[in-house]
Motif scaffolding. Structure first.
Motif, PDB file in Angstrom:
ATOM      1  N   ASP A 101      -5.542  -1.765   0.466  1.00 34.72           N
ATOM      2  CA  ASP A 101      -4.219  -2.212   0.909  1.00 34.72           C
ATOM      3  C   ASP A 101      -3.399  -1.024   1.420  1.00 34.72           C
ATOM      4  O   ASP A 101      -2.737  -1.115   2.453  1.00 34.72           O
ATOM      5  N   LYS A 102      -3.461   0.083   0.695  1.00 26.37           N
ATOM      6  CA  LYS A 102      -2.728   1.290   1.111  1.00 26.37           C
ATOM      7  C   LYS A 102      -3.245   1.795   2.456  1.00 26.37           C
ATOM      8  O   LYS A 102      -2.458   2.162   3.331  1.00 26.37           O
ATOM      9  N   LYS A 103      -4.552   1.769   2.635  1.00 27.20           N
ATOM     10  CA  LYS A 103      -5.164   2.207   3.895  1.00 27.20           C
ATOM     11  C   LYS A 103      -4.746   1.294   5.045  1.00 27.20           C
ATOM     12  O   LYS A 103      -4.398   1.764   6.134  1.00 27.20           O
ATOM     13  N   ILE A 104      -4.763  -0.015   4.803  1.00 30.75           N
ATOM     14  CA  ILE A 104      -4.396  -0.983   5.837  1.00 30.75           C
ATOM     15  C   ILE A 104      -2.930  -0.830   6.229  1.00 30.75           C
ATOM     16  O   ILE A 104      -2.585  -0.775   7.407  1.00 30.75           O
ATOM     17  N   ILE A 105      -2.050  -0.754   5.238  1.00 29.41           N
ATOM     18  CA  ILE A 105      -0.618  -0.630   5.521  1.00 29.41           C
ATOM     19  C   ILE A 105      -0.317   0.701   6.198  1.00 29.41           C
ATOM     20  O   ILE A 105       0.481   0.760   7.149  1.00 29.41           O
ATOM     21  N   SER A 106      -0.950   1.773   5.750  1.00 32.43           N
ATOM     22  CA  SER A 106      -0.749   3.091   6.375  1.00 32.43           C
ATOM     23  C   SER A 106      -1.194   3.076   7.831  1.00 32.43           C
ATOM     24  O   SER A 106      -0.503   3.610   8.710  1.00 32.43           O
TER      25      SER A 106
END
Length: 158
Positions: A32-37
């Protein structure tokens, strides 16, 4: 994948189930962090490229070329927001999120990237028209990303 491992471990040891759920949760949070970033970076670069087109390229490109460039910016921003949305959805599996992420990232790179190069073709000595076939491939990848979202919600039980 995490659910299958958890089911197998449940029969053996409940503490392993708890541990596996934790690791699955950590994996999903990292994704999720990778996608949002990535969505934030794509959104930021879309704004930068849009401003560059409106203020700098406006002086050197034709109206048609500038319009083409703006199309690339719009689709990049739409899909940046799409990635941020996907990163915040709890209903999607890790596998679905990874699939959507990969399709959208490649789609934006192929679709918007080739449009940027084709729109500014008159400014360089290299003829970017030879990479024009990448644009519809990028568009197809973007469509497939939306299809993965759609089919994951259709197959989900209420």
């Amino acid at each position: 994948m995490c659910k299958i491992k958890a089911k197998k471990m449940f029969a053996k040891n409940t503490s392993n189930l708890t541990r596996n759920k934790y690791f699955c949760m950590v994996k999903k949070q990292k994704m999720d962090k990778k996608i949002i970033s990535t969505g934030a970076i794509l959104g930021m670069t879309a704004i930068i490229l849009g401003a560059f087109g409106a203020h700098t390229l406006k002086k050197v490109l034709s109206i048609e070329e500038l319009s083409t460039f703006e199309t690339g910016v719009k689709y990049q921003m739409y899909h940046a927001l799409f990635l941020v949305f996907i990163g915040t959805l709890n209903e999607l599996s890790l596998k679905a999120k990874k699939t959507i992420y990969n399709l959208v990232l490649l789609g934006v790179l192929f679709f918007s990237g080739s449009i940027y190069l084709l729109a500014t073709n008159s400014l360089t000595s290299f003829d970017f028209k030879i990479i024009g076939f990448i644009t519809p491939i990028g568009g197809l990848l973007l469509i497939l990303g939306w299809c993965v979202l759609f089919f994951n919600f259709i197959k989900k039980k209420s």
